[in-house]
Design a protein around this motif. Sequence first.
Motif, PDB file in Angstrom:
ATOM      1  N   THR A   1       2.501  14.435 -11.053  1.00 51.29           N
ATOM      2  CA  THR A   1       3.183  14.468  -9.891  1.00 51.29           C
ATOM      3  C   THR A   1       2.584  15.471  -8.845  1.00 51.29           C
ATOM      4  OG1 THR A   1       5.094  14.236 -11.352  1.00 51.29           O
ATOM      5  CG2 THR A   1       5.670  15.134  -8.949  1.00 51.29           C
ATOM      6  N   VAL A   2       2.248  14.826  -7.708  1.00 49.61           N
ATOM      7  CA  VAL A   2       1.246  15.602  -6.864  1.00 49.61           C
ATOM      8  C   VAL A   2       2.208  16.663  -5.956  1.00 49.61           C
ATOM      9  CG1 VAL A   2      -0.086  15.566  -4.682  1.00 49.61           C
ATOM     10  CG2 VAL A   2      -0.234  13.893  -6.514  1.00 49.61           C
TER      11      VAL A   2
ATOM     12  N   MET B   1       5.224   1.370 -12.626  1.00 48.59           N
ATOM     13  CA  MET B   1       4.352   1.021 -11.710  1.00 48.59           C
ATOM     14  C   MET B   1       4.338  -0.383 -11.737  1.00 48.59           C
ATOM     15  SD  MET B   1       1.855   4.148 -10.786  1.00 48.59           S
ATOM     16  CE  MET B   1       1.121   4.488 -12.260  1.00 48.59           C
ATOM     17  N   ASN B   2       3.804  -0.902 -12.829  1.00 51.09           N
ATOM     18  CA  ASN B   2       3.681  -2.347 -12.941  1.00 51.09           C
ATOM     19  C   ASN B   2       4.568  -3.345 -12.707  1.00 51.09           C
ATOM     20  OD1 ASN B   2       0.788  -1.600 -12.873  1.00 51.09           O
ATOM     21  ND2 ASN B   2       0.342  -2.192 -15.174  1.00 51.09           N
TER      22      ASN B   2
ATOM     23  N   GLN C   1       0.849  -1.300  -0.094  1.00 52.76           N
ATOM     24  CA  GLN C   1      -0.048   0.033   0.044  1.00 52.76           C
ATOM     25  C   GLN C   1       0.797   1.414  -0.147  1.00 52.76           C
ATOM     26  OE1 GLN C   1      -2.300  -0.940   3.359  1.00 52.76           O
ATOM     27  NE2 GLN C   1      -4.133  -1.432   2.397  1.00 52.76           N
ATOM     28  N   SER C   2       1.850   1.244   0.830  1.00 53.76           N
ATOM     29  CA  SER C   2       2.820   2.660   1.095  1.00 53.76           C
ATOM     30  C   SER C   2       3.487   2.662  -0.279  1.00 53.76           C
ATOM     31  CB  SER C   2       3.893   2.458   2.329  1.00 53.76           C
ATOM     32  OG  SER C   2       4.540   1.382   1.931  1.00 53.76           O
ATOM     33  N   ILE C   3       4.104   1.522  -0.768  1.00 51.36           N
ATOM     34  CA  ILE C   3       4.645   1.565  -2.081  1.00 51.36           C
ATOM     35  C   ILE C   3       3.940   2.316  -3.092  1.00 51.36           C
ATOM     36  CG2 ILE C   3       6.135   0.589  -3.996  1.00 51.36           C
ATOM     37  CD1 ILE C   3       7.193  -1.196  -1.475  1.00 51.36           C
TER      38      ILE C   3
ATOM     39  N   ALA D   1       3.088   5.951  -3.162  1.00 54.04           N
ATOM     40  CA  ALA D   1       4.316   6.569  -3.531  1.00 54.04           C
ATOM     41  C   ALA D   1       4.582   6.828  -4.824  1.00 54.04           C
ATOM     42  CB  ALA D   1       5.604   6.120  -2.605  1.00 54.04           C
ATOM     43  N   LEU D   2       4.311   5.525  -5.587  1.00 48.25           N
ATOM     44  CA  LEU D   2       4.423   5.426  -6.782  1.00 48.25           C
ATOM     45  C   LEU D   2       3.393   6.463  -7.796  1.00 48.25           C
ATOM     46  CD1 LEU D   2       5.046   1.662  -7.386  1.00 48.25           C
ATOM     47  CD2 LEU D   2       6.332   3.351  -8.172  1.00 48.25           C
ATOM     48  N   LEU D   3       1.935   6.295  -7.145  1.00 47.15           N
ATOM     49  CA  LEU D   3       1.175   7.147  -7.619  1.00 47.15           C
ATOM     50  C   LEU D   3       1.229   8.423  -7.630  1.00 47.15           C
ATOM     51  CD1 LEU D   3      -1.948   5.215  -6.334  1.00 47.15           C
ATOM     52  CD2 LEU D   3      -1.460   5.308  -8.767  1.00 47.15           C
ATOM     53  N   LYS D   4       2.154   8.995  -6.509  1.00 45.03           N
ATOM     54  CA  LYS D   4       2.368  10.399  -6.521  1.00 45.03           C
ATOM     55  C   LYS D   4       3.608  10.680  -7.153  1.00 45.03           C
ATOM     56  CE  LYS D   4      -0.016  11.129  -2.002  1.00 45.03           C
ATOM     57  NZ  LYS D   4       0.299  11.688  -0.552  1.00 45.03           N
TER      58      LYS D   4
END
Length: 426
Positions: free
Chosen positions: A318-319, A154-155, A138-140, A143-146
């Motif tokens: 990129t958030v 990501m995949n 979940q944490s990784i 982080a990847l999504l942001k």
Amino acid sequence: MSVDPQQLLRELFATAIDAAHPQHVLEAHLPTDRSGRVIVIGAGKAAAAMAQVVERCWQGEVTGLVVTRYGHGAPCEKIEVVEAAHPVPDAAGLAVAKRVLELVSNLSEDDRVIFLLSGGGSALLALPAAGITLADKQSINKALLKSGATIGEMNCVRKHLSAIKGGRLGKACWPATVYTYAISDVPGDLATVIASGPTVADPSTSAEALAILKRYAIEVPASVRNWLQSPESETVKPGDPSLARSHFQLIARPQQSLEAAAVKARQAGFSPLILGDLEGESREVAKVHAGIARQIVQHGQPLAAPCVILSGGETTVTVRGNGRGGRNAEFLLSLTDSLKGLPGVYALAGDTDGIDGSEDNAGALMTPDSYARAAALGLSASDELDNNNGYGYFAALDALIVTEPTRTNVNDFRAILILESPKHDA
């Protein structure tokens, strides 16, 4: 030309979604022999709608289990439908992934498995590798999504942290025959990238996954790093005999939806320009679209108005701020900021699954007066862009598009209508 630009944009979006819906694209690809027993498994935003098609068309015994995103379910009589979280996996996704793996283990050569795959399947079918917790994944994932990483990057990481992706599900089905039917939501339509390729061989490596985490400065626990440095973390590679009876068929892709929208645009009197599947930062991709639109309005190049620019793919965000909005709202906000009310230009950006990121809208609409109307409300397009607040900006203009879940997913759809006659230089 008596055309309502906003209505036409909505119709183009609906046409793109319809062209990729399971009820229109799956049946023709199913095996000719539909008698006998079949086990149906599936993962993705279209999984429930795809399962409905199999139930309707299969003549023999049907059993199975599919997982889809919360709110994307559909009633099935023989195939169980479970809902789980996306884009960050949850305990429901973990539990159903275990059940799917158990369902296809210990099969024989006489068994047939149909695997229904669509975008979102990677997060929904979440089964961490040995020694890795759901919290780690979940944490990784967050982080990847942001981070601005591409879907392929990501995949790659997801596959190497999984007990089910990167061909591992296909290997578990051996020696049964597996038919994978996939709806692509990724640029290039690569089988290895769609939902992290659970039933296809994967050429990427654990070293590449580590390099991606390093590239985006994503901190990971020692257990994750140790796993990725272990040979056990490698995915199923091309040529592995356990995938010899696994067949992959792409049944819908973004290009089909763009082409369907182009036909609809021509019927309305607009010349289409298809830019294809695009990647990159949403705000930067928008600037390129703005440049093309401006060139058409001012110089009639590369084609004359009335016309429509069409594109798909999956951009990234990129958030930087704490506003609301997915990548489509971000694209449209950047486009609005770039065009600043250029006359005769209307645009729509939306996600074909009906959900832009994690919001309740599919996307939004821009009109030539959006920039000025927002300014009159005290909203600065550039300031809202700095805060990643595309949702808030277009909500204030009552310009959000809400479709509810569509139960398909060929990713983003963007259309820019240009009504103005070109103003050629002397």
